[in-house]
Write a protein that holds these residues in place. Sequence first.
Motif, mmCIF file in Angstrom:
data_model
loop_
_atom_site.group_PDB
_atom_site.id
_atom_site.type_symbol
_atom_site.label_atom_id
_atom_site.label_comp_id
_atom_site.label_asym_id
_atom_site.label_seq_id
_atom_site.Cartn_x
_atom_site.Cartn_y
_atom_site.Cartn_z
ATOM 1 N N PRO B 2 21.330 -9.774 75.353
ATOM 2 C CA PRO B 2 21.282 -8.755 74.295
ATOM 3 C C PRO B 2 22.473 -8.750 73.324
ATOM 4 C CG PRO B 2 20.526 -7.824 76.344
ATOM 5 C CD PRO B 2 20.990 -9.213 76.662
ATOM 6 N N PRO B 3 23.741 -8.853 73.782
ATOM 7 C CA PRO B 3 24.828 -8.796 72.785
ATOM 8 C C PRO B 3 24.756 -9.926 71.754
ATOM 9 C CG PRO B 3 25.707 -8.434 74.981
ATOM 10 C CD PRO B 3 24.289 -8.877 75.159
ATOM 11 N N ALA B 5 21.954 -11.608 70.842
ATOM 12 C CA ALA B 5 20.791 -11.336 69.990
ATOM 13 C C ALA B 5 21.124 -10.215 69.009
ATOM 14 C CB ALA B 5 19.601 -10.933 70.854
ATOM 15 N N ALA B 6 21.844 -9.206 69.500
ATOM 16 C CA ALA B 6 22.210 -8.066 68.645
ATOM 17 C C ALA B 6 23.124 -8.515 67.516
ATOM 18 C CB ALA B 6 22.895 -6.992 69.480
ATOM 19 N N PHE B 7 24.042 -9.428 67.814
ATOM 20 C CA PHE B 7 24.957 -9.923 66.786
ATOM 21 C C PHE B 7 24.173 -10.658 65.700
ATOM 22 C CE2 PHE B 7 27.813 -13.160 65.012
ATOM 23 C CZ PHE B 7 28.839 -12.329 64.557
ATOM 24 N N LEU B 9 21.027 -10.294 64.966
ATOM 25 C CA LEU B 9 20.215 -9.310 64.253
ATOM 26 C C LEU B 9 21.068 -8.514 63.258
ATOM 27 C CD1 LEU B 9 17.251 -8.467 64.402
ATOM 28 C CD2 LEU B 9 17.869 -6.724 66.064
ATOM 29 N N ALA B 10 22.271 -8.178 63.677
ATOM 30 C CA ALA B 10 23.185 -7.428 62.798
ATOM 31 C C ALA B 10 23.513 -8.253 61.561
ATOM 32 C CB ALA B 10 24.458 -7.062 63.548
ATOM 33 N N CYS B 11 23.728 -9.552 61.766
ATOM 34 C CA CYS B 11 24.057 -10.432 60.629
ATOM 35 C C CYS B 11 22.875 -10.546 59.659
ATOM 36 C CB CYS B 11 24.468 -11.816 61.127
ATOM 37 S SG CYS B 11 26.052 -11.767 61.972
#
Lengths: 485, 369
Positions: B2-3, B5-7, B9-11
């Motif tokens: 998750p971290p 993938a989250a990074f 997605l955030a980008c």
Amino acid sequence: MIFNSLTYLVFLCVAVVLYRTLGRRMRLWMVFLSSCVFYGFWRWEFLPIVLFSTATDYIAALQIARHANRRPRVVWLCTSLAVNLGLLFYFKYTAFFVENVWSGLALLGIDAPPFILKITLPLGISFYTFQTISYTVDVYRRIIPPEKDFVLYAGYVMFFPQLVAGPILRAKEVIGQLSRRGPFELTDLGAGLRRIVYGLFLKVFLADTLAGIVDNGFGMPAASLGAWDVWTLAFLFGFQIYFDFSAYSHIAIGSARLMGIRLIENFNFPYMACSPREFWQRWHISLSSWIRDYLYLPLCGATVEDRSAGGLGKAAGTAKGVRTTYALFATWAIMGLWHGANWTFVLWGLQHAAIIVVYRAGAPVRERLPQVVRVYGGWAVTLGFAMLAWIAFRTQSVSDAGALYGRLLDPQAYLWRGLKEQTYLLTALMLGATVLCAVAQQYALPVIRRRRFLWATVETAGLAAITALVIIFLRPINQFIYFQF
Amino acid sequence: MPPVAAFALACLLIPLLFGGKAIEFRDAALPEGTSSVFASVDGIPIHVQMLDEAEQGIAGAMQRIAGKRILWLGNSQLHAVNQYVEGQETAALVLHHRLRAQDADLFTFSYPNINLQECYAVFEYLRTRLPMDVLILPVVYDDTREDGVGGDFAAIFADGPTVSHLERTRMGRAMLVNRVNSEGMDAFAGIRRTTQERVEKHLDSWLAHHSRIWELRPQARGKLFLYLHYLRNFVFRITAQTKRPMIPGRYALNMEALHACLSVAAEAKIKTLVYIVPLRRDVAIPYVQSEYDAFKKDIANAAQNHGAIFADMEDVVPAEFWGQKESTTGGKNMELDFMHFKAEGHRLLAEQLWDILQRENLVETTLTQ
């Protein structure tokens, strides 16, 4: 070096890779040297002070362990305490002490010449001093053996994730983990990254955004603020300091976790506490546990514990009698002074001592109340009190604090206001969000976690949102509040 | 994981949400439909918004021969023109031309939502640089809801002569005590004077040159707060016509600042013209009428107490010269603008001021260099 910066993120990546790849000896040297670099990035000239304090306790502990007789052991313990507390006193309290002596002389009619003293407070001195004291005292109490390897020992004292603002660690909790590196696990990496992102979010988005509003509000003259404004500012600062300080702990814990090292938790939703005692089991847990074991319980004459968890409240309940009340007030005055050389901090500490005494005295009445009133009423009173006590902590002088508290006692002031509507709204939002997070953590998240796909989706979406905010807001615009302590 | 993938997605999210049309946050108080116009004469600014620009404008003003020097100090009403058409003039330029014809000179400083505490601080700062005979001070009811001195005015507190001026009044001393509020606008304030500062600045500048996301950050921060502002307005149904109640604490501080400013001006033999700004009167005003009336009375009394000239210019700009601005909730509908007007309104304001200046003999000429 401060956590909310690009420099730290780059530094941490390098440190983690080296920690995971180097052999034992090199790894320990790396932890020690990288901690020196971390500290030196703030001010190199203060590095010798940390090293001196570290070396003193290293030698003192070895000497204490070498002697079986009480006398030399006490001499070495006192030497260690004198050096550590002497450094702390010189850097942190000299100006305060001189200022008060001068004021005292003025009260006696003695006109002393003006005395201007400018001493820069070395970053984190209150934290590493307490850590080294706990080490030497534990060796003296024969709770732990002294560490013979200086590099390993220095790595524990100066371990960069917690060097400047805690958590305040006990040697037996860390030295073993530093000495024997655990196997690389993906869960450590994931958990560490989550904690770092969460901590940065609390700091760069929430705490730093609140900082401007809080500074502006506390900058207004007390007379221009209404009573509701004082409540609002107290709550806002309460949230700011909570986000700021717990952010530091999250990042510290996350950074250590990337290296496979587990540090103790320092916060546990303190604003959900239902009693003053519980508050101190949830707020700055490592400090209140330290105070419990090295100050309060010895003052009470009770048996000490030996763990940096648990906080002050529970253990405090084991000691009884009038002596505990004196010990309580003395402990809290010292606890206040530890935070800063100003009477405002003493006032803050004494307020906490007073509410604990009142809480204890009210036990027979409380027990007759229905459970729901005890819990929710206790929560509301504890929250309100803890927030109001922050006023003394935040103001620059006791008279400023008195002026703000005075507004609360003035009925007319409840009809006056000096803040914008959105400030009240923001405060309500913060309170709502904090309660919601605590409730979700306890009830909703365990349910969602059982459904793996749902949990992965919810977690990724939530983390993406806060990661985006961290990227957007990451700036070393403010130091952490606890850096000044 | 998750971290990670989250990074990723955030980008993706940042350019998607914040990468559109850039907003000029310097004009944060001036949404769509309203333009900022800062006049220059012969390439020298005669109207500025920031203190650093003021230096150039003042240098230019000092080169012009003038019998009287006038400073006009106010909020965005002075530089904002609704439904602006290229070539139109603001009140500042119209009045400047009028005054030049009489060998007098006008320098204008206007800043969005400037409150009276800031006005006082800016006045003290500018008067150490620009010898002046007249101060024109528009007073806006909305701006009495603001408090403190913003970060854009931080230079004031680093200026020795201004600080010593401020130390002479209670309000000035209070500002100096709280000057820390004006610092910290620098993104590197937390590491100032540390070894880390150099490294951090280097990394930041490298990323800004090599990453579109990093480059977008200031825009993203501004847009995010703007969206939150829209959200608040949407949820609480706040529009341009919503009544803004007085905030007594802030009002009192701003009034104290006004008194300090008028008293200092009187002491320095600077004649002051205080006026109530034009207000749109074709619809109900967005203030509580009794509070607004009391405000006007307070301003008139303050002017009288310090020997300043008072003018109520509330009705100077008729309804047809007021314009519209974009929705306060970010929607497509335009809303009435109560603060800014069209170029015709600017002309009327300038003419009215010109009449008062003449009537009060504030532009009589005795040529000096």
